[in-house]
Write an enzyme that holds these catalytic residues in place. Structure first.
Site, PDB file in Angstrom:
ATOM      1  N   HIS A   6       0.827  -1.199   0.000  1.00  0.00           N
ATOM      2  CA  HIS A   6       0.000   0.000   0.000  1.00  0.00           C
ATOM      3  C   HIS A   6       0.865   1.254   0.000  1.00  0.00           C
ATOM      4  O   HIS A   6       0.559   2.239  -0.694  1.00  0.00           O
ATOM      5  CB  HIS A   6      -0.906  -0.046   1.232  1.00  0.00           C
ATOM      6  CG  HIS A   6      -1.836   1.114   1.352  1.00  0.00           C
ATOM      7  ND1 HIS A   6      -2.079   1.752   2.550  1.00  0.00           N
ATOM      8  CD2 HIS A   6      -2.588   1.771   0.434  1.00  0.00           C
ATOM      9  CE1 HIS A   6      -2.940   2.736   2.367  1.00  0.00           C
ATOM     10  NE2 HIS A   6      -3.263   2.777   1.097  1.00  0.00           N
ATOM     11  N   GLU A  56       2.146   1.853  -3.483  1.00  0.00           N
ATOM     12  CA  GLU A  56       1.074   2.342  -4.364  1.00  0.00           C
ATOM     13  C   GLU A  56       0.989   3.867  -4.292  1.00  0.00           C
ATOM     14  O   GLU A  56       0.825   4.547  -5.311  1.00  0.00           O
ATOM     15  CB  GLU A  56      -0.255   1.711  -3.977  1.00  0.00           C
ATOM     16  CG  GLU A  56      -1.450   2.218  -4.764  1.00  0.00           C
ATOM     17  CD  GLU A  56      -2.653   2.488  -3.904  1.00  0.00           C
ATOM     18  OE1 GLU A  56      -3.146   3.637  -3.909  1.00  0.00           O
ATOM     19  OE2 GLU A  56      -3.109   1.542  -3.222  1.00  0.00           O
ATOM     20  N   HIS A  57       1.120   4.417  -3.090  1.00  0.00           N
ATOM     21  CA  HIS A  57       1.107   5.871  -2.926  1.00  0.00           C
ATOM     22  C   HIS A  57       2.350   6.519  -3.544  1.00  0.00           C
ATOM     23  O   HIS A  57       2.268   7.549  -4.212  1.00  0.00           O
ATOM     24  CB  HIS A  57       1.051   6.235  -1.443  1.00  0.00           C
ATOM     25  CG  HIS A  57      -0.313   6.137  -0.840  1.00  0.00           C
ATOM     26  ND1 HIS A  57      -0.986   7.236  -0.349  1.00  0.00           N
ATOM     27  CD2 HIS A  57      -1.145   5.082  -0.641  1.00  0.00           C
ATOM     28  CE1 HIS A  57      -2.169   6.863   0.128  1.00  0.00           C
ATOM     29  NE2 HIS A  57      -2.281   5.552  -0.024  1.00  0.00           N
ATOM     30  N   GLU A  77      -5.156   8.413   6.174  1.00  0.00           N
ATOM     31  CA  GLU A  77      -6.093   7.518   5.487  1.00  0.00           C
ATOM     32  C   GLU A  77      -6.565   6.398   6.411  1.00  0.00           C
ATOM     33  O   GLU A  77      -7.758   6.073   6.471  1.00  0.00           O
ATOM     34  CB  GLU A  77      -5.428   6.932   4.241  1.00  0.00           C
ATOM     35  CG  GLU A  77      -6.308   5.992   3.438  1.00  0.00           C
ATOM     36  CD  GLU A  77      -5.578   5.350   2.271  1.00  0.00           C
ATOM     37  OE1 GLU A  77      -6.224   4.588   1.520  1.00  0.00           O
ATOM     38  OE2 GLU A  77      -4.362   5.595   2.103  1.00  0.00           O
TER      39      GLU A  77
END
Length: 478
Positions: free
Chosen positions: A74, A77-78, A154
């Site tokens: 994750h 991905e950012h 997030e």
């Protein structure tokens, strides 16, 4: 097409017509890169995705290995949106904004995808920009620390959503110690502990030619896209002249896992209880997946479903109520959800479980079968009006299923499902170990008669980690 089309990893070229006269083509480049396109007559836009078959389940631990530490997938991905040697983060954003395009990414338990949707004339730009991001992200140390804060925000936002929390607790409860039970995005502790070296290691080990699958659908010329893609990847430093074979697909042999909790409660003073009941299902490629689609349509998908009619329409116990199935390469889950006031949680849980048992015992009617077939067929046809859906279908076919199934073949398989098939599947699901996950102002006693009294119980108060609460209670917890 009269049947599904197999996608062998060693086949270099495939081409066939699918429902609606779309043209599906697949090219395996010598380097191992796979490119799949679906050209749709009359389309004026296209969606393109860059995929790797690496997700949160592949992360190996806090110290990082070839799949990175927990949360690396994750995190990465950012970071791929934060700049390359030739484009700043702003350049990447402007490239799509100035043409009215969309670009984003998603991390799942078994894959990661970076995608964009643009007009047909801008597809070449999308290929170039995504190729630059994919091959040449700098993972700048300053941006790494900035994005750590963004990801923590997030996760904090998700942590404030009781439905999200309940969903995560359900996966933990059903899958136990199995990696599928871990949260996709990591948790605040793992994100705080993540290092740039671990994320960089994950990037270099898993973002290679043999890992890359590119899928595009809509207004797309296959040969032109393949040529543009090779130019983009070469510009990013990849040597496509080096021979390579695609990474093998995940083995579809069912995996073993043990339930971590029969009852997982997170105590919060909310107006509603967010309630999930779940049990083991089966893998995404299982032959019974079409039966599950029919069962779910009848049981909990839509306003005419049994759960909606019984829980909401007849009894007025909930506003939102539904069921769903989640399938992965070697395992799966079937679950039911409802949001209700704390005083009704026990009654709603009994109804959810009771309706599944009633379906298993008494089966479904021919009218329900016809309605489910119509619902699934119509929903599939409408979804395929969107190039995003077609692009994603190509990705799942290549990464997970190893075959492409068009609308006509899917409807044929749905039509072949019988009432006996649905009842047998319902019986198998109902017989599986049940897990209940609830977030709200309820105690364990509310679920007496529904939860397995011999199963482990995990309780968490606001601000206390589930593992800590479980330890206090003397229960094992993933």
């Amino acid at each position: 097409m009269n049947s599904a089309v197999a996608l062998p990893l060693e086949t270099t070229e495939l081409s066939f017509r699918a429902a609606g006269d779309s043209l599906v083509r697949r090219t395996l480049l010598p380097s191992g890169v796979r490119v799949l396109t679906e050209a749709v007559p009359g389309a004026r836009s296209a969606t393109i995705g860059y995929w790797v078959a690496v997700g949160s389940r592949d992360e190996s631990g806090p110290h990082g290995t070839s799949a990175g530490s927990y949360g690396s997938t994750h995190f990465l991905e950012h970071l791929l949106f934060k700049g390359t040697p030739t484009r700043t983060a702003l350049d990447l954003a402007v490239a799509f904004d100035e043409v009215g395009g969309e670009h984003n990414a998603l991390t799942a338990k078994e894959y990661t995808c970076y995608y964009a949707k643009v007009q047909d004339r801008d597809l070449g730009m999308a290929v170039d920009v995504l190729a630059d991001m994919f091959t040449s992200s700098t993972l700048d140390p300053v941006e790494f620390e900035n994005e750590r804060g963004v990801i923590l925000e997030e996760l904090g936002m998700a942590g404030d959503d009781p439905a999200d929390v309940a969903g995560e607790r359900l996966f933990e409860s059903v899958f136990g110690d199995h990696p599928l039970g871990r949260p996709i995005g990591g948790n605040p502790d793992t994100i705080r502990a993540a290092t740039r070296d671990a994320v960089h290691e994950h990037y270099r080990a898993n973002y290679r030619p043999q890992d890359l699958v590119v899928t595009a659908a809509g207004a797309v010329d296959h040969d032109a896209l393949v040529a543009r893609l090779q130019d983009g990847l070469t510009a990013g430093g990849w040597d496509l002249g080096v021979a390579g074979s695609p990474v093998p697909r995940r083995v579809g042999v069912p995996t073993s896992y043990s339930r971590a909790a029969a009852l997982n409660l997170t105590h919060r003073p909310n107006e509603q209880v967010n309630l999930f009941l779940g049990m083991p299902g089966f893998a995404a490629g299982n032959d019974r997946r079409h039966t599950l689609s029919v069962l779910n349509a009848i049981f909990g998908a839509g306003m005419s479903s049994r759960l909606f009619q019984e829980v909401r329409e007849r009894r007025g116990l909930a506003y939102s109520v539904y069921s769903f199935g989640a399938g992965y390469s070697d395992a799966g889950m079937f679950a039911m959800y409802a949001g209700c006031t704390p005083g009704k949680a026990g009654e709603v849980a009994k109804i959810l479980r009771g309706e599944l048992e009633r379906l298993a015992e008494h089966g479904v009617t021919d009218v329900e079968l016809r309605r489910a077939s119509g619902q699934l067929g119509g929903a599939s046809a409408l979804a395929l009006e969107d190039s995003d859906t077609r692009m994603s279908r190509l990705g799942r076919a290549e990464l997970t299923l190893g075959e492409f199934t068009d609308l006509d073949e899917g409807l044929r398989r749905i039509a072949a499902v019988t009432a006996e098939d649905v009842a047998a599947l319902a019986a198998d699901l109902a017989a599986g170990p049940l897990s209940i996950a609830a977030v709200g102002a309820v105690g364990a006693e509310v679920f007496d008669g529904v939860a397995d009294p011999s199963g482990p119980v995990v309780e968490e108060s606001a601000g206390v980690a589930p593992a800590a609460a479980a330890a206090r209670a003397g229960e094992a917890h993933a």
